[in-house]
Design a protein around this motif. Sequence first.
Motif: not given
Length: 304
Positions: A7-11, A44-45, A50-53, A145-146
């Motif tokens: 979660q930290k990495l995605s944030f 933009s994608f 990344l927000t969805a991740c 992975a995505a």
Amino acid sequence: MSGSASQKLSFQAMIFTACLFPFYILAATLTNSAAILTDLLATSFDLTALTACWLVLKLAHNAHAGKYAYGLGKLENLAELMIALLQTILVVIAGTRAIIRVMHPEGVDGAELGLFVAALAVIGNVILNRKATRLAHETHSPVLAAQARVHLVSAIASGSVFTVTVILSIFNDIPILYYLDPMGSFVVIGFMIYNIYAMLSNSVASLLDQAIDEAGQLRILKVLTTHFDDFDELGDIRTRQFGGKMFVELHLGFESDWTVAHARAVVAKLTESVKREFREAGDEVDVSIVLMPGHAAAAEATTA
């Protein structure tokens, strides 16, 4: 690896892209470069993906009880599918713009800010890709992975845009080089299409509850062979995996005169042996051992 690290990495990735996005908008406004515009669409994608991740990882790692006893692992695969569909829309938009520029080529002006932003995007995405790749390998998370693929594609795309824009800025008086601008867009689009294919292939396969791969099946058989004398009969071996999780269900029969304590000790030993085999290969697995019906009835009769 705990869910908090993912979660930290995605944030961090989401914040980095969000900070970069306004500069991309300004850069695309100041220049007539189709390549920079395509990179803006790709960014933009990235921000949406990344927000969805981050949201999916936050939900998936906080819901492991009650109604969703097995967690929300499939939510990661659904997010990956959604990301692929969003990127498809951007490919169509970027492709249309690039085709127009092939038909009507022109030089590139005012791309200085675009060069700076593209260089920054390359550096940031390379760093984030390495971190996401390592975490995805450790956690077996499809959404990580995505995310790693998103960063890789973004780094290559921004690098291509940077290279093309530098060439056109230096040799802007050579008309034949004007075609490099839409060609840079097509390079970005090509990587986006590859990313879409990889995401769709992975997410659809995972949503179908596929069995554990052949290597995993061999690990299970190795344990059963080693502990052949610990059970009386072997029934079904059922496996499944989704959302980076693996499950093994073994249907075994034991001697009818065994005590409950003896049977429980053997079950605990078999369960730990299977988990250890997968753990040594870098995988985590949940193991369930089911007593076969005939032996269950015999055990009840013996108890009575």
